[in-house]
Scaffold this motif. Sequence first.
Motif, PDB file in Angstrom:
ATOM      1  N   TYR A 305      69.827 -84.378  19.708  1.00 51.96           N
ATOM      2  CA  TYR A 305      69.704 -84.735  21.120  1.00 51.96           C
ATOM      3  C   TYR A 305      69.391 -86.223  21.246  1.00 51.96           C
ATOM      4  CZ  TYR A 305      69.411 -79.765  22.296  1.00 51.96           C
ATOM      5  OH  TYR A 305      69.674 -78.430  22.454  1.00 51.96           O
ATOM      6  N   ILE A 306      70.024 -86.850  22.240  1.00 54.85           N
ATOM      7  CA  ILE A 306      69.695 -88.218  22.616  1.00 54.85           C
ATOM      8  C   ILE A 306      68.959 -88.169  23.947  1.00 54.85           C
ATOM      9  CG2 ILE A 306      70.563 -90.499  23.229  1.00 54.85           C
ATOM     10  CD1 ILE A 306      73.052 -89.881  21.557  1.00 54.85           C
ATOM     11  N   TYR A 307      67.768 -88.746  23.976  1.00 54.59           N
ATOM     12  CA  TYR A 307      67.022 -88.809  25.231  1.00 54.59           C
ATOM     13  C   TYR A 307      66.944 -90.256  25.682  1.00 54.59           C
ATOM     14  CZ  TYR A 307      63.340 -88.603  28.676  1.00 54.59           C
ATOM     15  OH  TYR A 307      62.613 -88.727  29.836  1.00 54.59           O
ATOM     16  N   LYS A 308      67.476 -90.542  26.881  1.00 54.70           N
ATOM     17  CA  LYS A 308      67.459 -91.883  27.464  1.00 54.70           C
ATOM     18  C   LYS A 308      66.210 -92.006  28.325  1.00 54.70           C
ATOM     19  CE  LYS A 308      72.508 -92.082  27.405  1.00 54.70           C
ATOM     20  NZ  LYS A 308      73.759 -92.259  28.210  1.00 54.70           N
ATOM     21  N   ILE A 309      65.272 -92.806  27.854  1.00 53.44           N
ATOM     22  CA  ILE A 309      63.935 -92.852  28.435  1.00 53.44           C
ATOM     23  C   ILE A 309      63.953 -93.333  29.881  1.00 53.44           C
ATOM     24  CG2 ILE A 309      61.641 -93.896  28.221  1.00 53.44           C
ATOM     25  CD1 ILE A 309      62.282 -94.134  25.172  1.00 53.44           C
TER      26      ILE A 309
END
Length: 318
Positions: A305-309
Amino acid sequence: MKLYFSLIVFLIFSNYCTAHKTKVKIQNFGNVKTLYISEFNFGDKTVSAEELKMEILGKLSKQIADKLNFKDTIMLERKTYMYHNKSDLFIVEQNDANYKLLKLSEGYEKMEGGSGVAIRIQSLKVDIKDVLKMVEYAIKNKKKLNQSLIPVNYFYNDDNQITIHANSNDFIQKIIEKQSVFIDEIIESEFELLNNGFTRTTISWKNGEFIFGFNDVPPTNGNYLKLETEKYIIKDFKYYIENIWNDFFVVFHDSNLFTYFDGREGNTSSQKLDENISDHYPFRLNKDKILNKILLIPFNSNGFYIYKINKKLLQKIE
């Protein structure tokens, strides 16, 4: 596409591969000894709430012992398990203050000696107040504790069991249903569990709540501006992951829900993962942020998963 390629390369060469191991942690708080056996061990940066609870229990049990003038040994043992289908085990006993849960298996023989009282628990989770009531009960009723032990079947691994002496759930329930003014008072104390120094992450506990924050108090004689940071307060959680630079947390409420927290109110966000995620092992975190993004890697998955803050956006890459 170039961004994804760079992320995957970074992922491959980050030091995230760790085999599943059991964590064993032993601590002493005066005449109180604690033993914690976890269901996983992925290093110091991935810590379960149950592990933190053992430190709290050790410190508060010491206060109970001092209040009741109990000088003998108090042994607190706690073994967690990953699966909900296992039965909880409670042993409140006298004069067997040696380590036991590490040794319970086929051919186990009781060690002689070990004066004091012991509270041993195997379960998915514990409530701090409930365990403290068991400690108080054990001290006040030391001489008759072993009269309440009955033979029970104990699974020391998935397929094998032995018969040991333990308490019934009804017996334990009667203990925790009793009111205790003293325990109500001492759980209001605040305990610091983690402090990585000025501008770094902290964790404390007070009155049934974990407080995630940042140390914004400048060092003594330090000429620093006081930082304005937020706190994140939660009653319970499964585990947290702290990054290598100690500048943010990812707190997993359960296997499917996490909260990102870095002290900035605008960045704090809770995210739901796929419903089909049922990973018993913790997620892993890449070593650092990448362009205001973090990578979360399931233990048993080909994707991540990529989480864009800044956008509070979660994306799965398979």
